[in-house]
Scaffold this motif. Structure first.
Motif, PDB file in Angstrom:
ATOM      1  N   LEU A  15       0.824   5.782   8.545  1.00 19.06           N
ATOM      2  CA  LEU A  15       1.783   5.097   7.986  1.00 19.06           C
ATOM      3  C   LEU A  15       1.604   6.090   6.558  1.00 19.06           C
ATOM      4  O   LEU A  15       2.852   6.531   5.651  1.00 19.06           O
ATOM      5  CB  LEU A  15       1.719   3.802   7.158  1.00 19.06           C
ATOM      6  CG  LEU A  15       1.546   2.946   8.040  1.00 19.06           C
ATOM      7  CD1 LEU A  15       1.348   1.196   8.265  1.00 19.06           C
ATOM      8  CD2 LEU A  15       3.352   2.486   8.932  1.00 19.06           C
ATOM      9  N   ASP A  47       4.871   7.528   4.316  1.00 19.02           N
ATOM     10  CA  ASP A  47       4.450   7.317   2.829  1.00 19.02           C
ATOM     11  C   ASP A  47       4.390   6.705   2.008  1.00 19.02           C
ATOM     12  O   ASP A  47       3.356   5.656   3.234  1.00 19.02           O
ATOM     13  CB  ASP A  47       6.369   6.602   3.116  1.00 19.02           C
ATOM     14  CG  ASP A  47       6.851   5.492   1.619  1.00 19.02           C
ATOM     15  OD1 ASP A  47       5.841   5.389   0.656  1.00 19.02           O
ATOM     16  OD2 ASP A  47       7.837   4.584   1.220  1.00 19.02           O
ATOM     17  N   ALA A  68       3.725   2.397   2.695  1.00 27.14           N
ATOM     18  CA  ALA A  68       4.342   2.049   3.421  1.00 27.14           C
ATOM     19  C   ALA A  68       3.049   1.345   3.530  1.00 27.14           C
ATOM     20  O   ALA A  68       3.565  -0.329   4.369  1.00 27.14           O
ATOM     21  CB  ALA A  68       4.666   2.741   4.867  1.00 27.14           C
ATOM     22  N   TYR A  72       2.667  -2.466   2.378  1.00 27.23           N
ATOM     23  CA  TYR A  72       4.601  -3.097   2.920  1.00 27.23           C
ATOM     24  C   TYR A  72       4.020  -4.108   3.943  1.00 27.23           C
ATOM     25  O   TYR A  72       4.388  -4.619   4.922  1.00 27.23           O
ATOM     26  CB  TYR A  72       5.557  -2.224   3.234  1.00 27.23           C
ATOM     27  CG  TYR A  72       6.781  -1.995   1.438  1.00 27.23           C
ATOM     28  CD1 TYR A  72       7.300  -3.469   1.222  1.00 27.23           C
ATOM     29  CD2 TYR A  72       6.658  -0.902   1.249  1.00 27.23           C
ATOM     30  CE1 TYR A  72       7.950  -2.928   0.375  1.00 27.23           C
ATOM     31  CE2 TYR A  72       7.267  -0.749  -0.103  1.00 27.23           C
ATOM     32  CZ  TYR A  72       8.015  -1.646  -0.574  1.00 27.23           C
ATOM     33  OH  TYR A  72       8.620  -1.319  -1.859  1.00 27.23           O
ATOM     34  N   ALA A  73       3.494  -2.763   5.198  1.00 29.01           N
ATOM     35  CA  ALA A  73       2.861  -3.105   7.105  1.00 29.01           C
ATOM     36  C   ALA A  73       1.949  -4.297   6.449  1.00 29.01           C
ATOM     37  O   ALA A  73       1.946  -5.022   7.248  1.00 29.01           O
ATOM     38  CB  ALA A  73       1.873  -2.083   7.067  1.00 29.01           C
TER      39      ALA A  73
END
Length: 391
Positions: free
Chosen positions: A154, A158, A161, A164-165
């Motif tokens: 990830l 980004d 990322a 967010y995950a």
């Protein structure tokens, strides 16, 4: 799906959300406005774990006092999800790195509740303390293994990322936790009574000490270990995540069978001998001259770590009755979080001052030292415990 499985998935989710950040930590910290040196990453991790230290026992006391665990696990996971999302959004809102660190503190205060109390709920199940703590240890190891691999991938796409995950996974964990029946100690007990009961069991300091140094090594590998492999062997975030997985996969896979085995053969050999072998393996990684040898030794480190983790947590369950387990596991996680905190600081500062080899020697040496000093106490606890049928 059994209650044990669902609780293990909640534990797993919390670990995955944390470890997502480790392989690409330097890129994530830069994207959030921090510096590009190892100390910036150190403070980013320390902020969360400082809250872990402060709040773990508070969550445990709250659950024992209320006699309920499930609503608090849901609250902790949901609050953690919100904090991860807030950190991810901070660059777009032009918030400074100081605000990011404050958000990490808030997030840590929530997520330690989900983590510690979901393990406490596993302690409340029947079936053998070693078996239940083996399930917790497997969830921790698999979470770290998957988080390191996926988090590295990830981060190459980004740097934000992984945040967010992690937020999405913690939100899902909150929903799943809400489906688990509450087996807390009923009406609960006053806080003063709970504190007195835990304080009157000084034997708890033995598993607490092992929990401290074991998590210290985990924090060491999460920060310094990743930096070591990337700097010394020139690998990227994705390969760093795969390298961490070489440790976490055997660490995860072996914990459930080791925990179950310790219900039959006792805790002494896995805890004491396992810790000594674990410390030697850590030092060996720092001495390895090539990437292939160092990566292979990471597998050995994972195997040795799997001997220690579930049996150490089972010692806590052996010592404390169900009415005080929330506070006791909270105490265990305070020491564990202090260990992670120390692992970040010791690894980062020793590396900065003396280099990577000295840092590996310190981390491995501490593991060997605690096993040597506490071996007699572990033997006494194991001899007094009646673990095969308790739960």
């Amino acid at each position: 799906m059994t209650d044990r499985s669902r609780l293990a998935i909640v534990v797993w989710s919390v670990l995955v959300s944390q470890v997502f950040l480790y392989p690409g930590l330097s890129e994530t910290v830069v994207a959030l406005g921090g510096g590009d040196d190892i100390l910036a990453g150190t403070w980013f991790l320390v902020a969360e774990f400082g809250a872990f230290v402060t709040c773990a026992v508070l969550w445990g006391l709250a659950s024992d006092t209320l006699g309920r665990r499930t609503p608090l696990v849901v609250l902790g996971a949901a609050g953690g999800a919100a904090s991860y999302l807030a950190v991810a959004l901070s660059p777009g809102l032009e918030l400074g790195f100081g605000v990011v660190l404050a958000l990490r503190v808030v997030g840590g205060a929530f997520t330690i509740g989900a983590f510690s109390l979901s393990i406490t709920m596993l302690m409340d199940l029947s079936g053998g303390h070693g078996r239940n703590m083996g399930a917790a240890g497997t969830a921790i190891g698999l979470g770290a293994a998957l988080g390191s691999v996926v988090g590295g991938q990830l981060a190459t796409v980004d740097p934000l990322a992984p945040l967010y995950a992690g937020a999405a996974l913690l939100a899902a964990a909150a929903i799943l936790a809400a489906t688990v029946p509450d087996r807390g100690p009923g009406d609960g007990l006053p806080v003063g009574t709970l504190v007195a009961r835990v304080r009157d069991r000084p034997m708890l300091l033995v598993p607490f000490a092992f929990g401290y140094v074991d998590r210290l090594t985990a924090g060491f590998f999460a920060l310094t270990g990743v930096a070591y492999f990337r700097d010394v062997f020139g690998i990227d975030a994705g390969q760093a995540g795969l390298t961490l997985a070489l440790f976490f996969v055997p660490f995860a896979v072996l914990q459930y069978p080791v925990g179950s085995l310790s219900d039959r053969v006792g805790r002494f050999l896995p805890v004491v001998v396992g810790s000594m072998l674990y410390g030697v393996a850590i030092v060996a990684v720092g001495l390895a001259p090539t990437y292939l040898l160092a990566a292979g030794l990471m597998v050995v480190v994972g195997i040795c770590g799997a001997l220690v983790s579930p049996t150490t947590m089972a010692l806590v369950t052996d010592i404390v009755p169900s009415s005080g387990r929330g506070a006791a596991m909270g105490g265990f996680n305070v020491f564990g979080s202090l260990g992670m905190f120390s692992g970040f600081l010791v690894g980062g500062l020793v590396t900065e001052w003396y280099g990577y080899l000295a840092a590996f020697l310190v981390a491995g040496g501490l593991e060997i030292a605690i096993a040597t000093v506490a071996s007699g106490a572990v033997r006494r606890i194991a001899w007094r415990s009646t673990t095969p049928t308790s739960g």
